[in-house]
Write a protein that holds these residues in place. Structure first.
Motif, PDB file in Angstrom:
ATOM      1  N   CYS A 119       0.837  -1.197   0.000  1.00  0.00           N
ATOM      2  CA  CYS A 119       0.000   0.000   0.000  1.00  0.00           C
ATOM      3  C   CYS A 119       0.872   1.248   0.000  1.00  0.00           C
ATOM      4  CB  CYS A 119      -0.927   0.019   1.222  1.00  0.00           C
ATOM      5  SG  CYS A 119      -2.179  -1.300   1.225  1.00  0.00           S
ATOM      6  N   THR A 141      -2.648   0.517  -4.349  1.00  0.00           N
ATOM      7  CA  THR A 141      -2.407  -0.855  -3.917  1.00  0.00           C
ATOM      8  C   THR A 141      -1.639  -1.579  -5.017  1.00  0.00           C
ATOM      9  OG1 THR A 141      -4.407  -0.978  -2.556  1.00  0.00           O
ATOM     10  CG2 THR A 141      -3.455  -3.041  -3.242  1.00  0.00           C
ATOM     11  N   ASP A 164     -15.626   0.051  -3.576  1.00  0.00           N
ATOM     12  CA  ASP A 164     -14.865   0.398  -2.372  1.00  0.00           C
ATOM     13  C   ASP A 164     -13.611   1.199  -2.683  1.00  0.00           C
ATOM     14  OD1 ASP A 164     -16.576  -0.778  -0.556  1.00  0.00           O
ATOM     15  OD2 ASP A 164     -15.624  -2.727  -0.717  1.00  0.00           O
ATOM     16  N   GLY A 165     -13.368   1.527  -3.922  1.00  0.00           N
ATOM     17  CA  GLY A 165     -12.147   2.218  -4.308  1.00  0.00           C
ATOM     18  C   GLY A 165     -11.321   1.339  -5.223  1.00  0.00           C
ATOM     19  N   ARG A 168      -8.702  -1.216  -3.619  1.00  0.00           N
ATOM     20  CA  ARG A 168      -9.293  -2.477  -3.151  1.00  0.00           C
ATOM     21  C   ARG A 168      -9.790  -3.310  -4.336  1.00  0.00           C
ATOM     22  NH1 ARG A 168     -11.691  -4.106   1.857  1.00  0.00           N
ATOM     23  NH2 ARG A 168     -13.349  -5.648   1.590  1.00  0.00           N
ATOM     24  N   ASP A 191      -6.987   4.753  -6.302  1.00  0.00           N
ATOM     25  CA  ASP A 191      -8.309   5.222  -5.906  1.00  0.00           C
ATOM     26  C   ASP A 191      -8.741   6.418  -6.733  1.00  0.00           C
ATOM     27  OD1 ASP A 191      -8.762   3.327  -3.960  1.00  0.00           O
ATOM     28  OD2 ASP A 191      -7.972   4.554  -2.329  1.00  0.00           O
ATOM     29  N   GLY A 196     -12.270   5.122  -1.585  1.00  0.00           N
ATOM     30  CA  GLY A 196     -11.152   4.479  -0.916  1.00  0.00           C
ATOM     31  C   GLY A 196     -10.645   5.294   0.258  1.00  0.00           C
ATOM     32  N   GLU A 197      -9.329   5.500   0.324  1.00  0.00           N
ATOM     33  CA  GLU A 197      -8.739   6.232   1.438  1.00  0.00           C
ATOM     34  C   GLU A 197      -9.132   7.707   1.426  1.00  0.00           C
ATOM     35  OE1 GLU A 197      -4.623   5.742   2.193  1.00  0.00           O
ATOM     36  OE2 GLU A 197      -4.638   3.578   1.907  1.00  0.00           O
TER      37      GLU A 197
END
Length: 551
Positions: A119, A141, A164-165, A168, A191, A196-197
């Motif tokens: 990550c 990722t 979820d992004g 992911r 993302d 995501g984040e």
């Protein structure tokens, strides 16, 4: 039922690391109301949330420009060679965290497949045209087989904002990719803005709830006007929270982010897989940067020639077709929990919930509007159709628990609703009035038995948002990129199959593959699609003619 719980009267503001700081917007809104209204009426230009510089996982900007793109092969079906990665952020191991999350979501890696996950974050300009807005940071990722070389060519995955992004999504995709693809590439998910984040979380809870719970029986102008006012409250609060960066949640900014990642990785040409509205951003990038295009697959893009309301109408046709595919898959089994006619069963459930919502036991309730939202969202993921079938059947019997689980990541605290709404509205240029939406709702209610009225309500929800900007060019500027593979799915609830055809035409070098299946994202869900895509990614060969794949 948008799961309104866990939101207090102190408003929540998003910060860069995903933590939330409580702030009171009441006094701030009072001070800035007049200026804000003027800005909104003027259609002011805004962009993504800003983050103060902090030390995070291996974020890095490139120290020097990437190499110059190589010449395109003379063979019209041959694709550029893959290139080793020469830069980028330092990834830190997060294998256990990510794979455990996938397993909890019902998508574990198959037995015998070992994956290593890293990550990081990438720093990008919040708005390339306004440097004063500072940076934004996007989650990355990196997924490989254990021991893979750090300079393997990259296959970047750009997912749908409603998921979820992308980071992911890349890990989930890697659990299903053919071995030959995993051996050739490191899979890097980036993302999208607001997902995501970098999750966008700015809407007032009550206004978000009103749109999520919108009564599918409320199709007159008064009901549409009430939704417009609720959406206006979302725009106002998001504008205050994001400090003038609201309109960067859009496909064109996603295209800029792809180019930033290409530069950071130090490659002249980027290999890219775009899924859903990630395919829209990837298509925009390919058209604007033809010399940077490597081996590119666009999986389920929207029709770039349409704007509202035609775009929503076409997507609603596709959503109804996706439900028919879901119903057919259910009734093909003798134990279909929705009976011999799932459409009639679901329509009767929605009608009952319009009269009396289904209590959840915590003071909340599942409404008719929320049920249709859960239904349409889950139709995009056929692997979750058994879960959807069971949830609808349980709700029909009085148990809302299954629908609650589906709805939580859509509209609950820290859900996807805000980013999905912002991206949808920012990517359209036409605004629809409550009266026009009411007229459309009347027409679509007859044509589209499940999703017609909610589709019209979605149109009016974008009414207060700033305009989506100038219309994109009708044809590519300059030379065409190398051949780009464009996949269209017959039962994609997000976009019509014609979106693939129009996208291929706009890029100028698109090769179309039509899959007669359902869901968002065709690859690698069927042998026919997998064979064609793998020839692109692994062998570097695009199909010479259009391809049709069976369900």
């Amino acid at each position: 039922m948008p799961l309104r719980a866990a939101v207090s009267t102190g408003r929540l503001a998003a910060v860069s690391t995903g933590r939330l700081a409580a702030v009171s917007t009441g006094r701030l809104a009072a001070v800035l109301a007049a200026a804000l209204c003027a800005l909104l009426l003027a259609g002011c230009a805004v962009g993504p949330s800003q983050r103060p510089p902090v030390a995070v996982r291996g974020e890095q900007l490139p120290a020097s420009p990437p190499p110059t793109a190589t010449e395109q092969p003379a063979d019209p079906d041959a694709l550029p060679r893959t290139e080793p990665v020469r830069g980028g952020p330092a990834f830190t191991d997060c294998t256990t965290e990510v794979l455990d999350g996938l397993a909890a979501d019902g998508t574990p890696a198959p037995a015998g497949r070992e994956l290593q996950v890293g990550c990081a974050r990438l720093t990008v300009p919040a708005d390339r045209s306004s440097p004063a807005l500072g940076p934004a940071r996007l989650g990355l990722t990196r997924v490989t087989t254990p021991g893979a070389a750090a300079d393997l060519p990259a296959l970047v995955v750009l997912g749908d904002v409603g998921s979820d992004g992308s980071a992911r999504a890349a890990a989930g995709l890697a659990t299903r990719l053919p071995d030959a693809v995993l051996e050739r590439y490191q899979v890097i998910g980036m993302d999208r803005r607001g997902a995501g984040e970098d999750l966008l979380d700015c809407a007032p809870a009550d206004a978000r709830a009103a749109l999520l719970d919108a009564d599918p029986g409320g199709s007159d102008e008064a009901a549409m006007t009430a939704l417009l006012e609720r959406s206006r409250a979302i725009v106002q609060d998001c504008y205050l929270m994001l400090s003038g960066t609201l309109t960067s949640f859009r496909a064109t900014t996603g295209a800029d982010d792809v180019e930033s990642l290409r530069s950071a990785l130090g490659v002249a040409r980027l290999n890219l897989l775009g899924i859903g509205d990630g395919a829209d951003a990837a298509a925009a990038w390919a058209a604007r940067n033809p010399d940077s295009v490597g081996r590119v697959v666009l999986d389920g893009p929207d029709d770039p020639t349409l704007d509202e309301p035609a775009r929503t109408e076409a997507a609603t046709v596709a959503a109804e077709a996706a439900f028919d595919a879901f119903a057919t898959a259910c009734t093909a089994r003798p134990d279909c929990a929705l009976g011999p006619d799932p459409r009639t069963t679901v329509r009767a459930l929605v009608d009952r919930l319009e009269v009396t919502a289904l209590p959840t036991g915590d003071g909340d309730a599942v409404t008719a509007g929320a049920t249709l939202r859960a239904l349409r969202a889950t139709l995009s993921r056929p692997e979750r159709w058994p879960e959807l079938e069971a949830a609808l059947a349980a709700a029909d019997a009085g148990d809302p628990a299954g629908l609650v689980r589906i709805l939580a990541p859509l509209g609950g605290p820290r859900g996807r609703f805000d980013a999905d709404l912002a991206t949808t509205c920012n990517d359209s240029r036409v605004r629809v009035s409550p009266g026009e939406a009411a007229d459309l709702a009347g027409q679509w209610a007859d044509r589209f038995g499940l999703f017609g009225v909610p589709a019209a309500q979605q149109l009016v929800a974008c009414g207060p948002w700033p305009s989506g900007g100038p219309e994109p060019p009708a044809s590519p500027q300059g030379e065409n990129p190398p051949p780009v593979l464009v996949l269209g799915t017959a039962g994609d609830p997000r976009s019509p199959q014609t979106g693939a055809e129009r996208t291929a035409e706009r890029i100028g070098s698109g090769r179309v593959v039509r899959w007669q299946g359902a869901g968002t994202g065709a690859y690698p869900r069927t042998p026919c699609i997998t064979e064609v895509v793998d020839r692109v990614l692994v062998d570097g060969r695009a199909p010479a003619e259009a391809v049709v794949c069976p369900p």
